[in-house]
Design a protein around this motif. Sequence first.
Motif, PDB file in Angstrom:
ATOM      1  N   PHE A 121       0.805  -1.222   0.000  1.00  0.00           N
ATOM      2  CA  PHE A 121       0.000   0.000   0.000  1.00  0.00           C
ATOM      3  C   PHE A 121       0.844   1.281   0.000  1.00  0.00           C
ATOM      4  CE2 PHE A 121      -2.868  -3.303   1.364  1.00  0.00           C
ATOM      5  CZ  PHE A 121      -3.987  -3.030   0.594  1.00  0.00           C
ATOM      6  N   ALA A 122       2.150   1.143  -0.213  1.00  0.00           N
ATOM      7  CA  ALA A 122       3.010   2.307  -0.438  1.00  0.00           C
ATOM      8  C   ALA A 122       3.904   2.082  -1.655  1.00  0.00           C
ATOM      9  CB  ALA A 122       3.858   2.599   0.795  1.00  0.00           C
ATOM     10  N   ARG A 123       4.349   0.841  -1.833  1.00  0.00           N
ATOM     11  CA  ARG A 123       5.114   0.514  -3.043  1.00  0.00           C
ATOM     12  C   ARG A 123       4.230  -0.152  -4.104  1.00  0.00           C
ATOM     13  NH1 ARG A 123       9.205  -1.250   0.966  1.00  0.00           N
ATOM     14  NH2 ARG A 123      10.723   0.449   1.124  1.00  0.00           N
ATOM     15  N   PHE A 124       3.077  -0.622  -3.694  1.00  0.00           N
ATOM     16  CA  PHE A 124       2.052  -1.185  -4.580  1.00  0.00           C
ATOM     17  C   PHE A 124       2.535  -2.404  -5.359  1.00  0.00           C
ATOM     18  CE2 PHE A 124       0.811   3.180  -3.731  1.00  0.00           C
ATOM     19  CZ  PHE A 124      -0.433   2.957  -3.164  1.00  0.00           C
ATOM     20  N   ALA A 125       3.256  -3.272  -4.644  1.00  0.00           N
ATOM     21  CA  ALA A 125       3.514  -4.603  -5.185  1.00  0.00           C
ATOM     22  C   ALA A 125       2.166  -5.302  -5.358  1.00  0.00           C
ATOM     23  CB  ALA A 125       4.406  -5.399  -4.229  1.00  0.00           C
ATOM     24  N   PRO A 126       1.999  -6.106  -6.391  1.00  0.00           N
ATOM     25  CA  PRO A 126       0.676  -6.692  -6.657  1.00  0.00           C
ATOM     26  C   PRO A 126       0.164  -7.544  -5.502  1.00  0.00           C
ATOM     27  CG  PRO A 126       2.169  -7.044  -8.510  1.00  0.00           C
ATOM     28  CD  PRO A 126       3.003  -6.500  -7.402  1.00  0.00           C
ATOM     29  N   LEU A 127      -1.102  -7.382  -5.202  1.00  0.00           N
ATOM     30  CA  LEU A 127      -1.772  -8.306  -4.304  1.00  0.00           C
ATOM     31  C   LEU A 127      -2.047  -9.601  -5.058  1.00  0.00           C
ATOM     32  CD1 LEU A 127      -4.302  -5.853  -2.625  1.00  0.00           C
ATOM     33  CD2 LEU A 127      -2.540  -7.146  -1.410  1.00  0.00           C
ATOM     34  N   PRO A 128      -2.159 -10.708  -4.369  1.00  0.00           N
ATOM     35  CA  PRO A 128      -2.418 -11.983  -5.053  1.00  0.00           C
ATOM     36  C   PRO A 128      -3.659 -11.908  -5.931  1.00  0.00           C
ATOM     37  CG  PRO A 128      -1.873 -12.365  -2.752  1.00  0.00           C
ATOM     38  CD  PRO A 128      -2.008 -10.880  -2.907  1.00  0.00           C
ATOM     39  N   GLY A 129      -3.531 -12.449  -7.139  1.00  0.00           N
ATOM     40  CA  GLY A 129      -4.677 -12.510  -8.033  1.00  0.00           C
ATOM     41  C   GLY A 129      -4.915 -11.263  -8.846  1.00  0.00           C
ATOM     42  N   TRP A 130      -4.058 -10.249  -8.697  1.00  0.00           N
ATOM     43  CA  TRP A 130      -4.252  -9.004  -9.429  1.00  0.00           C
ATOM     44  C   TRP A 130      -3.221  -8.883 -10.532  1.00  0.00           C
ATOM     45  CZ3 TRP A 130      -7.981  -6.183 -10.710  1.00  0.00           C
ATOM     46  CH2 TRP A 130      -7.811  -4.884 -11.206  1.00  0.00           C
ATOM     47  N   THR A 131      -3.391  -7.849 -11.341  1.00  0.00           N
ATOM     48  CA  THR A 131      -2.486  -7.646 -12.465  1.00  0.00           C
ATOM     49  C   THR A 131      -1.304  -6.770 -12.051  1.00  0.00           C
ATOM     50  OG1 THR A 131      -2.396  -6.927 -14.768  1.00  0.00           O
ATOM     51  CG2 THR A 131      -3.679  -5.565 -13.271  1.00  0.00           C
ATOM     52  N   ASP A 132      -0.235  -6.884 -12.790  1.00  0.00           N
ATOM     53  CA  ASP A 132       0.938  -6.042 -12.576  1.00  0.00           C
ATOM     54  C   ASP A 132       1.302  -5.450 -13.938  1.00  0.00           C
ATOM     55  OD1 ASP A 132       4.420  -6.671 -11.663  1.00  0.00           O
ATOM     56  OD2 ASP A 132       3.234  -4.846 -11.582  1.00  0.00           O
ATOM     57  N   PRO A 133       1.328  -4.167 -14.115  1.00  0.00           N
ATOM     58  CA  PRO A 133       1.232  -3.105 -13.117  1.00  0.00           C
ATOM     59  C   PRO A 133      -0.206  -2.637 -12.891  1.00  0.00           C
ATOM     60  CG  PRO A 133       1.805  -2.175 -15.228  1.00  0.00           C
ATOM     61  CD  PRO A 133       1.715  -3.661 -15.440  1.00  0.00           C
ATOM     62  N   PRO A 134      -0.375  -1.604 -12.027  1.00  0.00           N
ATOM     63  CA  PRO A 134      -1.715  -1.033 -11.812  1.00  0.00           C
ATOM     64  C   PRO A 134      -2.249  -0.356 -13.081  1.00  0.00           C
ATOM     65  CG  PRO A 134      -0.197  -0.406 -10.057  1.00  0.00           C
ATOM     66  CD  PRO A 134       0.634  -1.001 -11.147  1.00  0.00           C
ATOM     67  N   LEU A 135      -3.534   0.040 -13.028  1.00  0.00           N
ATOM     68  CA  LEU A 135      -4.214   0.588 -14.202  1.00  0.00           C
ATOM     69  C   LEU A 135      -4.751   1.990 -13.932  1.00  0.00           C
ATOM     70  CD1 LEU A 135      -6.256  -2.577 -15.208  1.00  0.00           C
ATOM     71  CD2 LEU A 135      -4.156  -1.733 -16.302  1.00  0.00           C
ATOM     72  N   ALA A 136      -4.261   2.959 -14.690  1.00  0.00           N
ATOM     73  CA  ALA A 136      -4.831   4.310 -14.659  1.00  0.00           C
ATOM     74  C   ALA A 136      -6.072   4.306 -15.551  1.00  0.00           C
ATOM     75  CB  ALA A 136      -3.822   5.336 -15.154  1.00  0.00           C
TER      76      ALA A 136
END
Length: 479
Positions: free
Chosen positions: A57-72
């Motif tokens: 929640f500060a470096r935003f490493a992916p949570l399990p089951g999510w995509t990498d990288p985040p989506l704007a």
Amino acid sequence: MAHTFRPDRAFPALGAEFADPVDPADFPHIQQRFWNERWASEVGLAGLGRDEKIEHFARFAPLPGWTDPPLAMRYHGHQFRQYNPQIGDGRGFLYAQMRDPAGRLLDFGTKGSGQTPWSRSGDGRLTLKGAVREILAAQMLEALGVYTSKAFAVFETGDKLHRHDEPSPARGAVLTRLQHSHVRFGTFQRQAYAQNTGNLTALVDHCIAAYYPALEDRTGEERPLALLGEIVGASARLAGEWMAAGFVHGVLNTDNLNVTGESFDYGPWRFLPYFEPGFTAAYFDEHGLYAFARQPEAVFWALQQLGAALSLIVPGEKLVEVLNTFPEHYRLSAGTAFTRRLGIRHTEESSQDDLIRAALTFLKDSRAPWEAFFFDHFAKRDMEAPDERRALYAGETYDAFRTAFDTFEAERPERLSHPYFRRENPVHMTIEQMEASFAPIHEKDDWSAFHTLLGDIAEARAGYDLGAGRTGFLPEETA
């Protein structure tokens, strides 16, 4: 992760036309400032340790089951009623999705997480004061029974930011909010602007599957019409809840209203100190477009822009019929919200319209403190207000209010045994209160007043218990 953490990837399945992959900012120094333990427990993340919280929640490493990288996320919007096709997530992104305990889709969205293709000239950052303001707005609104996003996590970042509306350099922060949807009215507007009817239809189908599955059996034109009907009802409910809470959002652009009808993105918000129809929150709202009493109108106008976007796939006259249900939805929703805030329920003789009219007339004439008025009259309790406040509860307009009020019955009066109602004054969140809680943080990094205020808000939430009958975020009647 607890077994109750249930990741989902519903939004990325829409495809590349709806979002851009981005990299989170690299912050120089990370320090945890806020963690919403109650909602972390709800979504199965209560067991995260300090380092794991920073990592996710500060470096935003992916949570399990999510995509990498985040989506704007991509969207357009009317900003103070001027159309802007150059916007999108400019300092945030969709970080992850999951299911709540009732199986409904939830989003983690960020604010202050760095630049994106939609940042334009902005730095993509958030000030610490901005993060604190968002926490306080969301916590207070939740206590007052408003369907709101939740401030989930805040980390100070070590950035030194320059802003024209705060003493600079300002301390930087990154915030993660939790809410059911970040699909905005402007998400539809972007596809309509591109004349992409296929993507509009796909977006309608996504919203039905993700948020309104009861509509899945609708076919053809009935699908977007039914979806619009749900959004109209949800938005009317939100407008009524804002009004009963005495809340002024400040920036009701079409990119700040979403398909689930939940309040989010707290910038220049204010709570009323007393009833003033023209009260505004944003210093740049020079013409009072989003003033307190104009909020229902602003929401209705935004819904009409959503309808205009959908007119590419549904005949306009059918959309107008659905949109025209807003005034009655709002009237009923405002009545429900005001009676809930007063802790009362209908009798055969009672009229919510008469009650609201009489209450607002009295509040306008007397300039009684808004929050104290609801506190003093909650669940028809015997008046225990300080003398200066009791003196306001007299005269012709107050008598008219009492006449209407006395036709109702107390709703769950046992709530009055809660310690919150032994206070002399209620918790409130006027701008003076917010500033007083942040001043020690700014001056000497003293967070004690802020944490005391959060404790007071939690006590108010427990005392009013306006979430009774709700599952997760949503009111029982729409769950």
